[in-house]
Design a protein around this motif. Structure first.
Motif, mmCIF file in Angstrom:
data_model
loop_
_atom_site.group_PDB
_atom_site.id
_atom_site.type_symbol
_atom_site.label_atom_id
_atom_site.label_comp_id
_atom_site.label_asym_id
_atom_site.label_seq_id
_atom_site.Cartn_x
_atom_site.Cartn_y
_atom_site.Cartn_z
ATOM 1 N N PRO A 55 15.905 -1.822 -22.572
ATOM 2 C CA PRO A 55 15.217 -2.300 -23.770
ATOM 3 C C PRO A 55 15.882 -3.550 -24.333
ATOM 4 C CG PRO A 55 15.866 0.010 -23.985
ATOM 5 C CD PRO A 55 16.492 -0.512 -22.749
ATOM 6 N N LEU A 56 15.084 -4.427 -24.905
ATOM 7 C CA LEU A 56 15.618 -5.612 -25.563
ATOM 8 C C LEU A 56 16.347 -5.200 -26.838
ATOM 9 C CD1 LEU A 56 12.716 -8.198 -25.195
ATOM 10 C CD2 LEU A 56 14.809 -8.039 -23.864
ATOM 11 N N PRO A 57 17.267 -6.036 -27.333
ATOM 12 C CA PRO A 57 17.972 -5.708 -28.573
ATOM 13 C C PRO A 57 16.991 -5.370 -29.694
ATOM 14 C CG PRO A 57 18.947 -7.642 -27.555
ATOM 15 C CD PRO A 57 17.707 -7.312 -26.777
ATOM 16 N N GLY A 58 17.320 -4.332 -30.437
ATOM 17 C CA GLY A 58 16.456 -3.885 -31.533
ATOM 18 C C GLY A 58 15.429 -2.855 -31.101
ATOM 19 N N PHE A 62 8.735 -1.690 -6.665
ATOM 20 C CA PHE A 62 9.343 -0.428 -7.070
ATOM 21 C C PHE A 62 8.680 0.016 -8.368
ATOM 22 C CE2 PHE A 62 12.563 2.001 -9.429
ATOM 23 C CZ PHE A 62 12.803 3.008 -8.504
ATOM 24 N N PRO A 63 8.146 1.242 -8.437
ATOM 25 C CA PRO A 63 7.493 1.698 -9.663
ATOM 26 C C PRO A 63 8.515 2.125 -10.714
ATOM 27 C CG PRO A 63 7.385 3.404 -7.988
ATOM 28 C CD PRO A 63 8.034 2.210 -7.343
ATOM 29 N N LEU A 64 8.314 1.705 -11.951
ATOM 30 C CA LEU A 64 9.140 2.127 -13.079
ATOM 31 C C LEU A 64 8.316 3.115 -13.907
ATOM 32 C CD1 LEU A 64 10.565 -1.360 -14.114
ATOM 33 C CD2 LEU A 64 11.785 0.459 -12.908
ATOM 34 N N HIS A 65 8.624 4.397 -13.795
ATOM 35 C CA HIS A 65 7.813 5.426 -14.454
ATOM 36 C C HIS A 65 8.370 5.871 -15.797
ATOM 37 C CE1 HIS A 65 5.229 5.865 -11.015
ATOM 38 N NE2 HIS A 65 6.268 6.031 -10.226
ATOM 39 N N GLY A 66 9.664 5.720 -16.036
ATOM 40 C CA GLY A 66 10.281 6.311 -17.215
ATOM 41 C C GLY A 66 10.408 5.402 -18.419
ATOM 42 N N LEU A 67 9.646 4.321 -18.491
ATOM 43 C CA LEU A 67 9.762 3.403 -19.620
ATOM 44 C C LEU A 67 9.154 4.022 -20.879
ATOM 45 C CD1 LEU A 67 8.894 -0.021 -17.956
ATOM 46 C CD2 LEU A 67 11.115 1.092 -18.189
ATOM 47 N N THR A 68 9.777 3.753 -22.016
ATOM 48 C CA THR A 68 9.326 4.284 -23.297
ATOM 49 C C THR A 68 8.151 3.453 -23.804
ATOM 50 O OG1 THR A 68 11.607 4.918 -23.761
ATOM 51 C CG2 THR A 68 10.080 4.893 -25.633
ATOM 52 N N PRO A 69 7.026 4.098 -24.157
ATOM 53 C CA PRO A 69 5.869 3.347 -24.679
ATOM 54 C C PRO A 69 6.214 2.600 -25.963
ATOM 55 C CG PRO A 69 5.238 5.584 -24.094
ATOM 56 C CD PRO A 69 6.737 5.517 -24.018
ATOM 57 N N GLY A 70 5.640 1.417 -26.139
ATOM 58 C CA GLY A 70 5.818 0.639 -27.354
ATOM 59 C C GLY A 70 7.122 -0.126 -27.437
ATOM 60 N N VAL A 71 7.831 -0.288 -26.317
ATOM 61 C CA VAL A 71 9.146 -0.935 -26.302
ATOM 62 C C VAL A 71 9.093 -2.170 -25.408
ATOM 63 C CG1 VAL A 71 11.557 -0.631 -25.592
ATOM 64 C CG2 VAL A 71 10.353 1.230 -26.744
ATOM 65 N N GLU A 72 9.798 -3.230 -25.842
ATOM 66 C CA GLU A 72 9.933 -4.413 -24.994
ATOM 67 C C GLU A 72 11.133 -4.232 -24.074
ATOM 68 O OE1 GLU A 72 8.716 -8.532 -26.295
ATOM 69 O OE2 GLU A 72 9.330 -7.623 -28.193
ATOM 70 N N TYR A 73 10.921 -4.487 -22.781
ATOM 71 C CA TYR A 73 11.969 -4.317 -21.775
ATOM 72 C C TYR A 73 12.271 -5.617 -21.065
ATOM 73 C CZ TYR A 73 11.993 0.795 -21.775
ATOM 74 O OH TYR A 73 12.151 2.113 -22.120
ATOM 75 N N ARG A 74 13.499 -5.758 -20.630
ATOM 76 C CA ARG A 74 13.904 -6.813 -19.712
ATOM 77 C C ARG A 74 13.987 -6.155 -18.340
ATOM 78 N NH1 ARG A 74 14.030 -12.047 -19.722
ATOM 79 N NH2 ARG A 74 15.037 -12.062 -21.727
ATOM 80 N N ILE A 75 13.350 -6.752 -17.344
ATOM 81 C CA ILE A 75 13.377 -6.261 -15.968
ATOM 82 C C ILE A 75 14.162 -7.279 -15.142
ATOM 83 C CG2 ILE A 75 12.007 -5.500 -13.993
ATOM 84 C CD1 ILE A 75 11.400 -3.902 -16.546
#
Length: 189
Positions: free
Chosen positions: A6-9, A26-39
């Motif tokens: 997750p991005l800061p904050g 590669f599938p990413l299945h465990g990401l939290t909904p409503g969150v900005e991520y850096r991949i």
């Protein structure tokens, strides 16, 4: 090495996975909904890790729905059509055509406007399979991709000409050659 964090904050799950050298997805299945991520994706050789390719994705953004992928009977080119995402502030759509694993061809990627709902792929290699993806772009972040697969067609031969031999009455048919990867020649009798 594939990493997501997750991005800061933002609060969310982290993922780190070493995948095989031949993998290109590669599938990413465990990401939290409503969150900005850096991949981050980086190459690993022995214990050395190279620089990472990075992108930012917002899991709150909806995935567009791919409605259709058509193949032109004339050129073999693909055109993808999708349903617009109803989210305020959408700045456009990232549309990609990537050769399927084991296929050798060009990749085509475009960023199109927020009102656009279709895009022709003009530069894809004829006669091979592609993964087509469409994702919504909101500012500098990208939403999850909708994907499908399709195969480009072969181009129609051009320059068709028929000449008659006035002495024998036989016909000579000629055309411009159509080139494609893995082409096979047909013998005529």
């Amino acid at each position: 090495m594939v990493r997501s964090f997750p991005l800061p904050g933002h609060q969310g799950e982290h993922e780190r996975q070493l995948v095989g050298a031949s993998q290109t997805s590669f599938p990413l299945h465990g990401l939290t909904p409503g969150v900005e991520y850096r991949i981050n994706v980086s190459a690993v050789q022995n214990r050395n890790e190279g620089p990472a390719a990075t992108t930012t994705i917002n899991t709150a953004l909806k995935r567009p729905k791919i409605l259709d992928v058509e193949t032109s009977p004339e050129t073999g080119a693909l055109t993808v059509t999708w349903q617009r995402v109803a989210v305020p502030g959408v700045s456009g759509y990232r549309v990609r055509g990537v050769p399927l694993p084991g296929e050798h061809g060009v990749t085509e990627e475009s960023l199109v406007g927020p009102e656009q709902t279709s895009m022709p792929f003009d530069s894809l290699t004829p006669g091979i399979g592609y993964t087509i993806s469409v994702s919504v772009v909101h500012g500098k972040t990208q939403g999850p991709s909708a994907t499908t697969t399709a195969k480009t067609g072969l181009r129609k031969p051009e320059g068709l000409d028929v000449e008659t031999d006035p002495f024998t009455g036989s016909l000579l048919v000629s055309w411009q050659r159509v080139a494609s990867p893995g082409e096979k020649w047909l013998e005529t009798k």
